[in-house]
Design a protein around this motif. Structure first.
Motif, PDB file in Angstrom:
ATOM      1  N   GLU A   1       5.737   4.843   1.251  1.00  0.00           N
ATOM      2  CA  GLU A   1       6.801   5.323   2.136  1.00  0.00           C
ATOM      3  C   GLU A   1       6.352   6.565   2.904  1.00  0.00           C
ATOM      4  N   GLU A   2       5.684   7.479   2.225  1.00  0.00           N
ATOM      5  CA  GLU A   2       5.181   8.682   2.890  1.00  0.00           C
ATOM      6  C   GLU A   2       4.127   8.333   3.937  1.00  0.00           C
ATOM      7  N   ALA A   3       3.229   7.412   3.579  1.00  0.00           N
ATOM      8  CA  ALA A   3       2.174   7.021   4.521  1.00  0.00           C
ATOM      9  C   ALA A   3       2.762   6.407   5.785  1.00  0.00           C
ATOM     10  N   GLU A   4       3.688   5.489   5.617  1.00  0.00           N
ATOM     11  CA  GLU A   4       4.258   4.811   6.778  1.00  0.00           C
ATOM     12  C   GLU A   4       5.112   5.759   7.614  1.00  0.00           C
ATOM     13  N   ALA A   5       5.752   6.736   6.968  1.00  0.00           N
ATOM     14  CA  ALA A   5       6.539   7.726   7.711  1.00  0.00           C
ATOM     15  C   ALA A   5       5.650   8.564   8.617  1.00  0.00           C
ATOM     16  N   LYS A   6       4.390   8.753   8.219  1.00  0.00           N
ATOM     17  CA  LYS A   6       3.444   9.520   9.034  1.00  0.00           C
ATOM     18  C   LYS A   6       2.700   8.644  10.040  1.00  0.00           C
ATOM     19  N   GLY A   7       3.046   7.359  10.068  1.00  0.00           N
ATOM     20  CA  GLY A   7       2.399   6.459  11.014  1.00  0.00           C
ATOM     21  C   GLY A   7       1.108   5.861  10.523  1.00  0.00           C
ATOM     22  N   PHE A   8       0.839   5.936   9.211  1.00  0.00           N
ATOM     23  CA  PHE A   8      -0.383   5.369   8.654  1.00  0.00           C
ATOM     24  C   PHE A   8      -0.118   3.931   8.227  1.00  0.00           C
ATOM     25  N   PHE A   9      -1.136   3.091   8.329  1.00  0.00           N
ATOM     26  CA  PHE A   9      -1.036   1.703   7.892  1.00  0.00           C
ATOM     27  C   PHE A   9      -1.217   1.628   6.374  1.00  0.00           C
ATOM     28  N   TRP A  10      -0.563   0.661   5.742  1.00  0.00           N
ATOM     29  CA  TRP A  10      -0.689   0.419   4.305  1.00  0.00           C
ATOM     30  C   TRP A  10      -0.972  -1.060   4.100  1.00  0.00           C
ATOM     31  N   ARG A  11      -2.053  -1.382   3.397  1.00  0.00           N
ATOM     32  CA  ARG A  11      -2.417  -2.787   3.235  1.00  0.00           C
ATOM     33  C   ARG A  11      -1.756  -3.382   1.997  1.00  0.00           C
TER      34      ARG A  11
END
Length: 564
Positions: A440-450
């Motif tokens: 959730e934190e990664a996606e909130a910062k605009g990072f992709f999650w595999r």
């Protein structure tokens, strides 16, 4: 001193007078992201450990790659990428001043062929399943490694032999399960130790032999939990421990960890260094806020420099090996000089900026996947005078019309590649190891999650059915697919692993290689510093031991007086 607010995390950070001197030397503007966000951005493009099956886009053979099958990149197997069977300048493009430079560079990166693995292919012998490595022989699943032979399931390595399941291991042989050890032989499950022989479950020991469960010892022999024994008593006691048994080993492990926590710890892991701050710092001088470095001089905000020397370096992550004047780079090294804002440019690379995976090249700006080239911009070659003029114009344009990502973060000249350039999920990269965050934190910062994909293999054996002792383990274990006791994913024991465990008289592991790696990482201090008081004298110290941890932390002076 100047105080700024980070574009990404919005926290304040300071730029000191010595920082401005370095930026002036490199002819770059000061950063607009804080040091931790700069590190996170670099690590986000470094997939060290996640390997996939794929097909080479040139020869069509099946390959092992650090890029998943659905990557938008064109991926060649390592023999094809290193061959002369394709022309890197064929992908060149003219600079378009009407568009942001980063848009054009990203298009070039997506178009050019990428090597399936980040390896020095000509120097590998019988080592197909490795990544970020060179000068390797008979190794399997090792990462960020140089000059190793018959090593398995390990990372951050230099000159090791016949070892496994270790991290930050150097100049060692017949070692297993270690963290941050140097010049050791027959040393297992130990941490932060050097020049040790036949040592087990010991921490911060130097020049010791035949020691077990010890901490903070120098030049000792035949000690168990810091108590001296005769040679005969020592051998008898070690035999009674039943180290061939997994159940016995687990009981001993808990006792060892409890004993370690009862003893003083130095505020940082450091040896033979002067005027340094950070953690895991070896043979360095005037290196500030650095982490996992060796041989750094006049550096700051550097990490994972496993191979010195590295001089006049800032915001530099992974490698070294005679690197000088490096700024905001990852995977740059081996006689590299004056390299800025670049990824995987080596060896003998100099005067390089904004380039991605370029080999033995100089005077290049904004190139991708070129080999042995000069005076190139966007993979197009120019006469020297035209090259210099166009480079200056692009820098002006980058400042006048910076690239802005979907989160509103601005990237002018002087910033590393935008986050959008990463072809990997956050959870695939070294960022997940050293700066872990939730999906959730990664996606909130605009990072992709595999997404985690299920394995194609079905376990044939549960860990409960594994033999407790290595002495009861049959050769047929290499035919089994074992279910990891932690993540439930399948893993195997290979022939050379079984042979090594038998030689060392150690039991089979009960978890997969990724869970073992995560456990080792969890035992290391993070690349962050906190202010806390020395447990002995109360002096304020800057340490990577976070407040609230159970260890007893001493300042340098108190540790030297009481322990050394």
């Amino acid at each position: 001193m100047e105080t700024k607010v980070c574009q990404n995390c919005k926290s304040e950070f300071h730029i000191l007078p010595e920082d401005f001197k370095f930026y002036e030397k490199m002819n770059v503007p000061p950063p607009t992201f804080c040091p931790e966000c700069r590190l996170q951005r670099r690590l986000l493009i470094y997939n060290e450990r996640s390997l996939y099956k794929g097909i080479c886009a040139l020869c069509k053979k099946e390959i092992i790659s650090c890029y998943p099958a659905d990557t938008p990149l064109k991926v060649y197997c390592t023999p094809c990428w290193w061959s002369d069977g394709w022309d890197d300048l064929e992908y060149g493009k003219e600079y378009d001043p009407s568009r942001p430079f980063f848009d054009q560079l990203h298009e070039l990166i997506l178009k050019t062929p990428h090597a399936a693995l980040q390896v020095d292919y000509p120097s590998l012998i019988n080592s197909d399943y490795i990544n970020a490595a060179g000068h390797i022989k008979n190794c399997y699943l090792i990462y960020t490694a140089d000059f190793c032979e018959n090593v398995m399931y390990s990372s951050l390595l230099v000159r090791n032999k016949d070892s496994a399941d270790s991290i930050l291991l150097r100049d060692s042989e017949r070692c297993y399960g270690n963290i941050n050890c140097t010049k050791c032989y027959g040393t297992h499950f130990s941490e932060d130790s050097d020049n040790c022989v036949d040592v087990m479950f010991s921490k911060n020991c130097s020049g010791c032999s035949n020691c077990f469960g010890c901490i903070n010892l120098k030049g000792k022999k035949y000690h168990i939990f810091n108590e001296p024994y005769s040679k005969e008593e020592y051998v008898k006691k070690i035999t009674e421990f039943r180290l061939d048994s997994f159940a016995a080993l687990e009981q001993i492990r808990e006792k060892v960890f409890s004993f370690w926590k009862s003893q003083p710890h130095k505020f940082m892991h450091e040896r033979h260094s002067v005027n340094v701050s950070g953690d895991y710092v070896i043979n360095s001088k005037s290196a500030k806020n650095v982490y996992l470095v060796r041989g750094v001089e006049d550096g700051k905000f550097c990490q994972v420099i496993t191979f010195g020397p590295a001089k006049d370096v800032y915001d530099y992550t992974v490698w070294g090996n005679n690197a000088e004047l490096i700024y905001e780079c990852l995977g740059v090294g081996e006689n590299a000089r004056n390299v800025k804002f670049s990824f995987n440019c080596w060896p003998n690379s100099y005067d390089v900026e904004y380039s991605w995976w370029c080999v033995s090249s100089s005077n290049i700006f904004g190139c991708a996947n070129v080999k042995r080239k000069q005076y190139c911009i966007l993979n197009t070659q120019y006469p020297k005078e035209e090259y210099e003029a166009l480079k200056a114009r692009i820098v002006e344009d980058m400042n006048a019309r910076p690239y802005v990502d979907k989160k509103g973060r601005s990237f002018a000249y002087g910033e590393f590649f935008p986050y959008d350039f990463s072809p990997f999920g956050y959870n695939e990269t070294m960022a997940a190891d050293f700066l872990p965050i939730s999906r959730e934190e990664a996606e909130a910062k605009g990072f992709f999650w595999r997404e985690d994909r299920p394995s194609a293999y079905v376990p044939t054996m549960a860990v409960a059915n594994l033999p407790d002792s290595i002495n009861d383990t049959q050769d047929t274990i290499v035919d089994e697919i074992i279910e990891c006791s932690a993540c439930k994913k399948p893993y195997r024991v290979i022939d050379r692993e079984l042979s090594l465990l038998r030689q060392l008289n150690l039991p089979l592991p009960r978890t997969c290689l990724n869970c073992r790696h995560k456990e080792r990482i969890s035992r290391m201090n993070p690349p962050r510093l906190w202010s806390r008081a020395c447990a002995k004298c109360g002096t304020t110290i800057e340490t990577s031991y976070a407040p609230g941890r159970q260890e007893i932390i001493y300042c340098r002076e108190c540790y030297q007086r009481e322990v050394i």
